[in-house]
Write a protein that holds these residues in place. Structure first.
Motif, PDB file in Angstrom:
ATOM      1  N   SER A 105      -4.027  10.891   1.887  1.00 27.62           N
ATOM      2  CA  SER A 105      -3.502  10.948   3.252  1.00 27.62           C
ATOM      3  C   SER A 105      -4.113   9.843   4.123  1.00 27.62           C
ATOM      4  O   SER A 105      -3.435   9.266   4.980  1.00 27.62           O
ATOM      5  CB  SER A 105      -3.688  12.346   3.818  1.00 27.62           C
ATOM      6  OG  SER A 105      -4.476  12.346   4.954  1.00 27.62           O
ATOM      7  N   VAL A 106      -5.398   9.521   3.880  1.00 26.97           N
ATOM      8  CA  VAL A 106      -6.029   8.429   4.652  1.00 26.97           C
ATOM      9  C   VAL A 106      -5.275   7.121   4.414  1.00 26.97           C
ATOM     10  O   VAL A 106      -4.935   6.390   5.359  1.00 26.97           O
ATOM     11  CB  VAL A 106      -7.530   8.260   4.264  1.00 26.97           C
ATOM     12  CG1 VAL A 106      -8.124   7.022   4.922  1.00 26.97           C
ATOM     13  CG2 VAL A 106      -8.316   9.500   4.646  1.00 26.97           C
ATOM     14  N   ILE A 107      -4.985   6.852   3.147  1.00 29.66           N
ATOM     15  CA  ILE A 107      -4.302   5.577   2.837  1.00 29.66           C
ATOM     16  C   ILE A 107      -2.858   5.606   3.360  1.00 29.66           C
ATOM     17  O   ILE A 107      -2.355   4.599   3.866  1.00 29.66           O
ATOM     18  CB  ILE A 107      -4.330   5.272   1.313  1.00 29.66           C
ATOM     19  CG1 ILE A 107      -5.778   5.286   0.797  1.00 29.66           C
ATOM     20  CG2 ILE A 107      -3.670   3.912   1.006  1.00 29.66           C
ATOM     21  CD1 ILE A 107      -6.735   4.311   1.452  1.00 29.66           C
ATOM     22  N   LEU A 139      -1.411   2.794   5.815  1.00 35.04           N
ATOM     23  CA  LEU A 139      -0.228   1.979   5.521  1.00 35.04           C
ATOM     24  C   LEU A 139       0.794   2.061   6.657  1.00 35.04           C
ATOM     25  O   LEU A 139       1.439   1.071   6.993  1.00 35.04           O
ATOM     26  CB  LEU A 139       0.417   2.407   4.200  1.00 35.04           C
ATOM     27  CG  LEU A 139      -0.461   2.196   2.951  1.00 35.04           C
ATOM     28  CD1 LEU A 139       0.280   2.630   1.693  1.00 35.04           C
ATOM     29  CD2 LEU A 139      -0.885   0.740   2.813  1.00 35.04           C
ATOM     30  N   LYS A 140       0.918   3.229   7.259  1.00 33.93           N
ATOM     31  CA  LYS A 140       1.838   3.371   8.398  1.00 33.93           C
ATOM     32  C   LYS A 140       1.365   2.510   9.560  1.00 33.93           C
ATOM     33  O   LYS A 140       2.167   1.890  10.251  1.00 33.93           O
ATOM     34  CB  LYS A 140       1.925   4.834   8.836  1.00 33.93           C
ATOM     35  CG  LYS A 140       2.946   5.584   8.024  1.00 33.93           C
ATOM     36  CD  LYS A 140       3.168   6.971   8.548  1.00 33.93           C
ATOM     37  CE  LYS A 140       4.075   7.735   7.585  1.00 33.93           C
ATOM     38  NZ  LYS A 140       3.864   9.152   7.643  1.00 33.93           N
ATOM     39  N   PRO A 200      -8.450  12.214  -8.944  1.00 31.73           N
ATOM     40  CA  PRO A 200      -7.176  11.503  -9.075  1.00 31.73           C
ATOM     41  C   PRO A 200      -7.241  10.083  -8.496  1.00 31.73           C
ATOM     42  O   PRO A 200      -7.900   9.852  -7.489  1.00 31.73           O
ATOM     43  CB  PRO A 200      -6.209  12.370  -8.276  1.00 31.73           C
ATOM     44  CG  PRO A 200      -7.018  13.222  -7.397  1.00 31.73           C
ATOM     45  CD  PRO A 200      -8.389  13.311  -7.966  1.00 31.73           C
ATOM     46  N   ILE A 201      -6.532   9.204  -9.153  1.00 29.16           N
ATOM     47  CA  ILE A 201      -6.488   7.792  -8.728  1.00 29.16           C
ATOM     48  C   ILE A 201      -5.131   7.562  -8.055  1.00 29.16           C
ATOM     49  O   ILE A 201      -4.098   8.016  -8.562  1.00 29.16           O
ATOM     50  CB  ILE A 201      -6.673   6.884  -9.953  1.00 29.16           C
ATOM     51  CG1 ILE A 201      -8.112   7.033 -10.473  1.00 29.16           C
ATOM     52  CG2 ILE A 201      -6.356   5.423  -9.629  1.00 29.16           C
ATOM     53  CD1 ILE A 201      -8.315   6.562 -11.879  1.00 29.16           C
ATOM     54  N   HIS A 202      -5.184   6.893  -6.919  1.00 30.13           N
ATOM     55  CA  HIS A 202      -3.937   6.686  -6.170  1.00 30.13           C
ATOM     56  C   HIS A 202      -3.547   5.213  -6.166  1.00 30.13           C
ATOM     57  O   HIS A 202      -4.400   4.344  -5.967  1.00 30.13           O
ATOM     58  CB  HIS A 202      -4.096   7.132  -4.714  1.00 30.13           C
ATOM     59  CG  HIS A 202      -4.615   8.523  -4.580  1.00 30.13           C
ATOM     60  ND1 HIS A 202      -3.834   9.626  -4.825  1.00 30.13           N
ATOM     61  CD2 HIS A 202      -5.843   8.999  -4.249  1.00 30.13           C
ATOM     62  CE1 HIS A 202      -4.559  10.719  -4.631  1.00 30.13           C
ATOM     63  NE2 HIS A 202      -5.782  10.361  -4.291  1.00 30.13           N
ATOM     64  N   MET A 203      -2.288   4.953  -6.395  1.00 27.12           N
ATOM     65  CA  MET A 203      -1.764   3.579  -6.304  1.00 27.12           C
ATOM     66  C   MET A 203      -0.586   3.607  -5.332  1.00 27.12           C
ATOM     67  O   MET A 203       0.281   4.474  -5.445  1.00 27.12           O
ATOM     68  CB  MET A 203      -1.268   3.096  -7.664  1.00 27.12           C
ATOM     69  CG  MET A 203      -2.350   2.961  -8.695  1.00 27.12           C
ATOM     70  SD  MET A 203      -1.662   2.333 -10.237  1.00 27.12           S
ATOM     71  CE  MET A 203      -2.976   2.802 -11.352  1.00 27.12           C
ATOM     72  N   PHE A 204      -0.586   2.661  -4.415  1.00 24.77           N
ATOM     73  CA  PHE A 204       0.516   2.559  -3.444  1.00 24.77           C
ATOM     74  C   PHE A 204       1.122   1.169  -3.583  1.00 24.77           C
ATOM     75  O   PHE A 204       0.443   0.184  -3.311  1.00 24.77           O
ATOM     76  CB  PHE A 204       0.005   2.723  -2.011  1.00 24.77           C
ATOM     77  CG  PHE A 204      -0.611   4.059  -1.717  1.00 24.77           C
ATOM     78  CD1 PHE A 204      -1.912   4.338  -2.091  1.00 24.77           C
ATOM     79  CD2 PHE A 204       0.104   5.035  -1.053  1.00 24.77           C
ATOM     80  CE1 PHE A 204      -2.491   5.566  -1.806  1.00 24.77           C
ATOM     81  CE2 PHE A 204      -0.454   6.265  -0.765  1.00 24.77           C
ATOM     82  CZ  PHE A 204      -1.756   6.535  -1.151  1.00 24.77           C
ATOM     83  N   VAL A 205       2.352   1.110  -4.013  1.00 20.55           N
ATOM     84  CA  VAL A 205       3.013  -0.199  -4.107  1.00 20.55           C
ATOM     85  C   VAL A 205       3.619  -0.497  -2.738  1.00 20.55           C
ATOM     86  O   VAL A 205       4.398   0.302  -2.207  1.00 20.55           O
ATOM     87  CB  VAL A 205       4.117  -0.195  -5.183  1.00 20.55           C
ATOM     88  CG1 VAL A 205       4.830  -1.545  -5.225  1.00 20.55           C
ATOM     89  CG2 VAL A 205       3.527   0.141  -6.544  1.00 20.55           C
TER      90      VAL A 205
END
Lengths: 346, 317
Positions: A94-96, A100-101, A20-25
């Protein structure tokens, strides 16, 4: 828009089937030329982060937490950035999320209102066939029945296989007395197929999709999400305290949150305290009838709010420093008490 | 026998009660001030310094309302925690000093009514004391409806004849409705401290929070100049209007005392001779900030007291 180089990075990750590819805006509080500040912030928070430029708007990153690590790209649009990564050895999402936090307040993500979230999917359903495979509902735990220890909210994952309809999800929220935090959808048309999970905080996990899917994801999901998020930030930034020098006085613009047909309880206040205590320094000056009175200070960026709640109302009064991003975190916790809340900025 | 933990928790509870009473006092005074200004277009002042013509003494009532060109009423807030007759009588006697002619901004006003302002709990103690004579009293209770407001019950002794037209209007409204409603507006949050000395533990908590907000997110400690703290704090928390000039909410004396306390409990390094304080960030905290600070203060005081006791014991041996 972003450069051809950025689009080609995104396309190649999808084309290489690194699912799976993750994108975080996320929304930055620093300029692109200050992106190196992220490394300093991560170091201060006890992690390692390296960010290197791969083009004007593409940066490669590598993050190492205590035991886990991940790599990916940061694509920098004018008003928002996308952290793009794919599943690696460990739970990359979860790492990303942890990274981000740690990078807050330099960057932050924004929960949009559940109605805006459903609007986006409803619009998408007019163009594509949308099937909901799974949904996450966050709801409060009612005292006495299920409440154990200090847990006040629960997230329920439910599986389904049905065409998207707004009514169904309104009924689910009503029944579960909670709010939808994420939906896993398959999006299809004659020449198009995608399997993805959308989160209300602007992150997205792509499980399957064609290499050229990104422009559609951008147009139908990311762009409207950003529009709602920025609209909300703009509205919340009116909540402030302004010093008027010639009058030697300050003007306060508070926010009032109203829960239609619902009366706040002591349990609700405890839920709020419990949910916010990691992010905020809280001092409770009064907890009971008829009011709840507390002062919150954001541990990371210093925004402070005075909270006075009673009946079906919560007054959030900004202190001398009050950012929209911090306020949004407070509002999101209150919305988990009851999704039918509306707010007014004075 | 109480163990140390019980003693600490009891002390924290007492301090919190003191802090809450102070917050209530600030809010009730400001709510009444705004009520008189907005509803009756009267001039109202919280804790003004007023000169009494007769004895040329300066006094500071809790609330002064100018009810006409030459009359005024005064409110004095009291917390009475005992129903002992002598205590109550002595506390109420102090109201008398507010009667007389005052000079306010070069004009004379006659104070015909000095009104006691108190909570329901205090009023109950006064009633239990069984005094025959009681002053005119406004008893408040915070209630919620559409908005937050104070429900005020007025006790007016039969012997008092109301000559003041504004007060007379209020009393007839009270007689008609059985209660006076005074809204507690959100502007009440503009004021943190009044001139009456705040609990120093509360000042320390507010000052720490204020400075923490200003710290760089990437540092564990940061230095602040005292003069900047005073200026900035008083920008955002408006000064109180007096006869001459204003009264700052955070004075140098209060700041000095609060910073000394923060230094003692390890949250700051105070260097008064340099006019600087270095604030330290709390890195880990699982409970509430106020509780955390109060616990540190109580433990510090207990330790200091134990040290003092040991010194005395050693001296006599």
């Amino acid at each position: 828009m972003v450069s051809a180089k950025a689009l080609s990075v995104i396309r190649s990750i999808i084309a290489e089937h690194k699912f799976p590819i993750h994108m975080f805006v996320v929304f930055p509080r620093v300029n692109v030329d200050e992106i190196g500040k992220l490394e300093n912030r991560a170091r201060y928070k006890g992690s390692y982060l390296s960010v290197t430029s791969s083009g004007d708007d593409v940066f490669k990153f590598f993050v190492k937490l205590k035991k886990r690590q991940a790599e990916g790209y940061i694509i920098t649009y004018k008003s928002f950035w996308i952290f793009l990564t794919y599943e690696q050895k460990t739970d990359t999402r979860s790492v990303i999320s942890i990274l981000l936090k740690k990078l807050y307040p330099l960057i932050y993500y924004q929960y949009i209102h559940v109605n805006d979230f459903l609007d986006i999917i409803e619009y998408l359903s007019r163009i594509y066939r949308i099937t909901v495979k799974e949904y996450l509902v966050r709801s409060k735990i009612v005292q006495g029945r299920e409440k154990k220890g200090k847990k006040f909210t629960k997230v329920t994952k439910s599986w389904t296989e049905q065409r998207f309809s707004r009514d169904i999800f309104s009924k689910i929220m009503e029944k579960e007395k909670g709010i939808i935090d994420a939906l896993r959808l398959t999006i299809s048309s004659y020449e198009f197929f995608a399997d993805l999970r959308l989160y209300r905080n602007g992150s997205l996990t792509l499980y399957k999709g064609e290499p050229d899917i990104y422009p559609d994801i951008y147009t139908f999901i990311i762009e409207p999400y950003v529009k709602h998020a920025l609209g909300s930030i703009e509205k919340l930034s009116r909540v402030k305290r302004v010093f008027i020098k010639d009058k030697l006085d300050s003007e306060i613009h508070p926010l009032t949150l109203i829960f239609e047909g619902y009366k706040l309880t002591k349990d609700d206040y405890e839920l709020v305290l419990n949910s916010l205590s990691k992010q905020f320094f809280i001092s409770v000056y009064y907890l009971g009838n008829p009011i709840f009175h507390a002062l919150l200070t954001d541990r990371e960026e210093g925004s402070s709010f005075e909270i006075i709640a009673y009946g079906n109302k919560v007054e959030i009064i900004p202190d001398f420093k009050a950012s929209a991003e911090s306020l949004q975190i407070v509002l999101d916790v209150f919305s988990s008490i009851n999704p039918h809340s509306k707010y007014v900025v004075m | 026998m109480k163990n140390e933990e019980q003693i600490i928790q009891e002390e924290i509870k007492k301090l919190k009660k003191k802090i809450y009473d102070y917050i209530q006092l600030v809010k009730v005074l400001l709510s009444l001030k705004l009520h008189f200004e907005r509803k009756y277009k009267a001039k109202a002042y919280v804790e003004p310094s007023v000169w009494y013509k007769e004895d040329k003494e300066k006094r500071i009532p809790d609330l002064l309302i100018l009810t006409s060109d030459n009359t005024a009423i005064v409110f004095d807030h009291k917390i009475i925690e005992s129903s002992d007759e002598r205590t109550v009588r002595s506390r109420l006697r102090r109201l008398k000093k507010y009667y007389g002619t005052i000079i306010w901004k070069e004009k004379e006003y006659t104070v015909n009514y000095a009104i006691l302002l108190c909570s329901k709990e205090t009023w109950q103690n006064i009633l239990n004391a069984g005094l025959i004579e009681k002053p005119m009293t406004w008893v408040y209770k915070l209630v919620e409806d559409e908005k937050l407001y104070y429900e005020i019950n007025i006790f007016s002794p039969k012997s008092i004849k109301i000559k003041d037209s504004l007060l007379s209007r209020i009393i007839s409204t009270y007689k008609k409705h059985g209660v006076i409603k005074v809204e507690r507006p959100y502007e009440a949050t503009k004021y943190v401290f009044i001139r009456q000395k705040p609990p120093i533990e509360y000042v320390a908590e507010r000052v720490y929070r204020f400075l923490y907000s200003r710290m760089d997110p990437n540092v564990d400690e940061e230095a602040f100049q005292l003069k900047d703290i005073i200026n900035e704090f008083n920008w955002y928390y408006s000064p109180w209007v007096l006869a001459e000039g204003e009264a700052k909410q955070l004075t140098i004396g209060r700041l000095n005392e609060a910073l000394k306390l923060l230094d003692e409990i390890g949250l700051a390094k105070y260097k008064p001779e340099e006019g600087v304080v270095i604030v330290k960030k709390i890195k880990k905290l699982s409970g509430e900030l106020l509780d955390h600070i109060l616990e540190k203060i109580v433990k510090h005081r207990l330790k200091a007291e134990a040290k003092r006791q040991t010194k005395i014991t050693n001296f006599f041996h």
